[in-house]
Structure formats: C-alpha cells, structure tokens
Write a protein that holds these residues in place. Structure first.
Motif, PDB file in Angstrom:
ATOM      1  N   SER A  39      24.254  71.915  80.312  1.00 41.47           N
ATOM      2  CA  SER A  39      23.144  71.681  79.399  1.00 41.47           C
ATOM      3  C   SER A  39      23.250  70.269  78.824  1.00 41.47           C
ATOM      4  CB  SER A  39      23.147  72.706  78.259  1.00 41.47           C
ATOM      5  OG  SER A  39      24.346  72.636  77.516  1.00 41.47           O
ATOM      6  N   GLY A  40      22.125  69.735  78.407  1.00 49.95           N
ATOM      7  CA  GLY A  40      22.121  68.421  77.793  1.00 49.95           C
ATOM      8  C   GLY A  40      21.770  67.311  78.749  1.00 49.95           C
ATOM      9  N   VAL A  41      21.977  66.081  78.292  1.00 49.74           N
ATOM     10  CA  VAL A  41      21.593  64.871  79.012  1.00 49.74           C
ATOM     11  C   VAL A  41      22.751  64.404  79.885  1.00 49.74           C
ATOM     12  CG1 VAL A  41      20.823  62.472  78.745  1.00 49.74           C
ATOM     13  CG2 VAL A  41      20.045  64.238  77.136  1.00 49.74           C
ATOM     14  N   TRP A  42      22.419  63.954  81.073  1.00 50.99           N
ATOM     15  CA  TRP A  42      23.433  63.480  82.014  1.00 50.99           C
ATOM     16  C   TRP A  42      24.329  62.423  81.350  1.00 50.99           C
ATOM     17  CZ3 TRP A  42      24.537  65.246  86.874  1.00 50.99           C
ATOM     18  CH2 TRP A  42      25.470  64.500  87.618  1.00 50.99           C
TER      19      TRP A  42
ATOM     20  N   GLU B  41      27.057  69.277  78.297  1.00 49.85           N
ATOM     21  CA  GLU B  41      28.016  70.320  77.971  1.00 49.85           C
ATOM     22  C   GLU B  41      28.185  71.218  79.195  1.00 49.85           C
ATOM     23  OE1 GLU B  41      29.721  70.685  75.214  1.00 49.85           O
ATOM     24  OE2 GLU B  41      28.696  69.260  73.879  1.00 49.85           O
ATOM     25  N   PHE B  42      29.369  71.761  79.339  1.00 54.82           N
ATOM     26  CA  PHE B  42      29.623  72.676  80.449  1.00 54.82           C
ATOM     27  C   PHE B  42      30.388  73.884  79.939  1.00 54.82           C
ATOM     28  CE2 PHE B  42      32.558  74.266  83.746  1.00 54.82           C
ATOM     29  CZ  PHE B  42      31.611  74.734  84.650  1.00 54.82           C
ATOM     30  N   THR B  43      29.920  75.068  80.295  1.00 57.70           N
ATOM     31  CA  THR B  43      30.625  76.295  79.933  1.00 57.70           C
ATOM     32  C   THR B  43      30.765  77.183  81.165  1.00 57.70           C
ATOM     33  OG1 THR B  43      28.552  77.403  79.303  1.00 57.70           O
ATOM     34  CG2 THR B  43      29.799  76.298  77.553  1.00 57.70           C
ATOM     35  N   GLN B  44      31.854  77.928  81.200  1.00 57.56           N
ATOM     36  CA  GLN B  44      32.056  78.903  82.266  1.00 57.56           C
ATOM     37  C   GLN B  44      32.577  80.184  81.649  1.00 57.56           C
ATOM     38  OE1 GLN B  44      35.423  79.108  84.667  1.00 57.56           O
ATOM     39  NE2 GLN B  44      36.606  77.558  83.598  1.00 57.56           N
TER      40      GLN B  44
ATOM     41  N   GLN C  42      26.667  92.314  92.900  1.00 58.71           N
ATOM     42  CA  GLN C  42      25.634  91.539  92.220  1.00 58.71           C
ATOM     43  C   GLN C  42      25.862  90.043  92.433  1.00 58.71           C
ATOM     44  OE1 GLN C  42      26.152  91.553  87.763  1.00 58.71           O
ATOM     45  NE2 GLN C  42      27.695  93.104  88.233  1.00 58.71           N
ATOM     46  N   ALA C  43      24.782  89.295  92.334  1.00 59.92           N
ATOM     47  CA  ALA C  43      24.875  87.838  92.436  1.00 59.92           C
ATOM     48  C   ALA C  43      25.532  87.283  91.174  1.00 59.92           C
ATOM     49  CB  ALA C  43      23.489  87.239  92.624  1.00 59.92           C
ATOM     50  N   CYS C  44      26.225  86.184  91.315  1.00 60.98           N
ATOM     51  CA  CYS C  44      26.850  85.515  90.179  1.00 60.98           C
ATOM     52  C   CYS C  44      26.868  84.015  90.460  1.00 60.98           C
ATOM     53  CB  CYS C  44      28.265  86.065  89.929  1.00 60.98           C
ATOM     54  SG  CYS C  44      29.400  85.864  91.318  1.00 60.98           S
ATOM     55  N   ASP C  45      27.489  83.260  89.575  1.00 65.34           N
ATOM     56  CA  ASP C  45      27.549  81.807  89.755  1.00 65.34           C
ATOM     57  C   ASP C  45      28.837  81.347  90.425  1.00 65.34           C
ATOM     58  OD1 ASP C  45      25.094  81.468  88.490  1.00 65.34           O
ATOM     59  OD2 ASP C  45      25.992  81.137  86.522  1.00 65.34           O
TER      60      ASP C  45
END
Length: 351
Positions: free
Chosen positions: A141-144, A148-151, A171-174
């Motif tokens: 999320s946010g501007v390049w 921000e990165f969350t896992q 099920q599908a996931c990331d």
C-alpha cells in the motif's frame, strides 16, 4: 511402458545439514508418487556428503554438491537445472512428511490450473500439531518508494484444532512457503528463476508475487500436510553455515534488495534486528544446555545478555573471513542411478 514421473523434487539446505538424512528417510517413507529427486548439498562436511552419495545410490536420486555455502535461492536454481516433468516441488532438508502428502498438491494444481500449491505447514514434532501457516496473505500500500508491506501467515502458532473447519479447505491465497512448494515448471518460462539477490528471507514472498503479477494463481491445499523441524539441536559443523545464512550482512542485503524491488520504504531494512534476535534465540537455546546448573535463572540471564552483545561481532567476523576465502561457484553431480556424472564446467554448469 510406465509413464515418466510428472514431478521433480528439489531438496535444498535450509539452515543446517544434520537433519538431512532424517528428512530423506521421511520423504521416502511417505512419498508414493513417482518422482525424480534432486538433492542440492551446499558444501556440507565431507562425511555427510559421502553419506548422501551412498543414500543416492540406494534410492536412485541425483545428488549435487556445491563447493561453497550458497543461499537457498541459488541452490534452488541449481537444482532446477536437473528438473524433469510437469512440476517441481521445492523442499527444505529439515521437513518431515505425512502419508500421501504429494498427491493432493498435484491434484490441486491439475484441477485448479494452479501455478503454485502449498500444503498445511506445521512446525515442530508432528504430534504437537502446531500450525506454521495455513495459506498466507500479503499486501502493498502507499506510494512507490515509501510503500508499506504486510504479510500474514494464517493461524500461525495455533493448534490445528483451533483452525475453523471452513478455513481448512482448498482455497486461493497470496503466498506459500519453500518448506514445501509445488510449482508448475512452465511458470519459470514466464517469470524466470529464483531471485538470487534474496539471500536469507523474503524468497517465497517475491516468487509468489511474481507469479501473481504474471496472472498465475497460488493455492493452499490442506489435504497435504508436512512439518518442518526447526533447530535446535545443531551439530557443531552446522554452525558456520547457519551463522552465514542468517547473518546481519546477508539479511541487510536481502531486505534492501526486496525493498528496492517493490518500492517499499527504506526503513524496512530495520527488520535486520528482528532476524538477529531469532538467530540468537536459536543459538542460545543450544548453548544454555551446557551451562552449569549452579548459575541459576539469574546467572543464565546474565550470560544471555553477554552473548547477545558479543554474538553480532562474532557473526560479522565470520562473514568477513568467509568472504576472503570464497572460491568461484562450481558443483559436482552424482547420479544414484549409476549413470556417469557429467563434468561441471568452470562455472559449475554441466556440459
């Protein structure tokens, strides 16, 4: 005439060598789908390599020995050169398996046209039934440049019985993890191999994201179950590789590379301290077994504080010493089938 195996298992060193034989024993006891097997040994002690060679003669797998410590992603790329069939299943050398773990992964990939499929990951002894990950999620999320990165590892540290029944479904996931990851081989034609700029961590996040960006799908298949056996214990001969594998230097380089690649804010590199704490915890869990009982809890805490201050210095010196002695990358191949092993070129690739 029997059809050739559809799957190649590429097994690589995660962070130690001393569990490899136990893991291979579990693999052959619980794997009843025909598959090629490639084990990539990253410069383990010679006696362990000789035992692996003998095991390859017993079971008929290909054993590849690299002449220096390399990252798991580098080892995976080497193993991938020897892969055959429609799928590759990447495995760490500290995994234990359950009956019929492989079939559900293949079935899921076939039925869902999946690019990647992962099992229900447990960690620790199988009987403890502790979830490591039941599929995973990630979000940017946010501007390049300042993103921000969350896992999320779904149900991390929960007992299997605490996972809702409706979540324990295909099920599908990331994201899935490289403890065990089935990948369609054609995916590599689209996204390339493993990113060797990722030395210690984020490998599964990067590869999963590249697959998603290319329009592929990632799936969680809980009918397949494996557990990975994190240390301790260590063998003394494991420690140099472990210390390099999780070194501050490799971790900082990895996190900087990952942050730059995905436009994440530069402060992401501060996670080095978190990795250091994890490394120190694992090492001290081994060390404290040798401390005299007379120290008591207070004395043990004092020793731990000293260790936490001194260990980063020793870690840095070890990495610097290894860098001084680092040879060019080469590897040798032993085919347990009895076929003559191809001679490596100067760069290590088979002719």
């Amino acid at each position: 005439m029997d059809s050739p195996p559809r799957v190649t298992a590429v097994i690589t060193s995660r962070e130690r060598f001393s569990y490899a034989e136990e893991s291979l024993k579990s693999f052959y006891a619980h794997t009843d789908v025909p598959c090629h097997v490639v084990y990539v040994d990253v410069n383990s002690p010679k006696d362990r390599w000789e035992r692996l060679r003998r095991l390859s003669d017993v079971h008929g797998f290909t054993a590849v020995r690299v002449n220096k410590y390399v990252s798991p992603n580098c080892a995976r790329n080497i193993g991938l050169r020897y892969a055959q069939g429609e799928y590759v299943v990447f495995l760490d050398n500290d995994v234990e398996y359950t009956d019929h773990w492989l079939e559900p992964l293949i079935t899921c990939a076939d039925e869902e046209k999946a690019a990647m499929v992962g099992p229900l990951y447990l960690h620790g002894p199988l009987e403890e039934q502790t979830v490591h990950m039941a599929g995973g999620d990630m979000e940017f999320s946010g501007v390049w440049g300042t993103r921000e990165f969350t896992q999320t590892q779904r149900y991390f540290m929960k007992h299997v019985s605490d996972v809702p029944t409706d979540e324990m479904r295909r099920q599908a996931c990331d994201i899935i993890e490289f403890h065990c990851a089935l990948v369609r081989r054609s995916v590599f034609d689209q996204v390339g191999g493993m990113d060797e700029g990722l030395l210690t961590t984020r490998e599964h996040l990067d590869f999963s994201q590249r697959v998603l960006d290319a329009g592929g799908t990632v799936w969680f298949e809980p009918k397949s179950v494996i557990t990975y056996r994190m240390p301790p214990p260590f063998a003394l001969s494991d420690l140099p590789y472990f210390m390099l594998r999780w070194s501050d230097a490799w971790t900082a380089e990895t996190l900087k590379h990952f942050a730059t690649k995905y436009g994440i804010k530069p402060s992401y590199v501060e996670r080095v301290a978190k990795n250091r704490k994890g490394r120190q915890w694992l090492l001290f869990e081994q060390i404290k077994d040798y401390l005299p009982d007379a120290l008591g809890p207070a004395g043990t805490k004092a020793v731990k504080r000293v260790f936490q201050k001194v260990e980063p210095i020793g870690n840095r010196l070890l990495v610097e010493l290894m860098a001084l002695r680092e040879p060019p990358l080469e590897w040798q191949v032993h085919h347990g089938s009895g076929l003559a092993a191809p001679e490596p070129t100067a760069a290590g690739a088979p002719r």
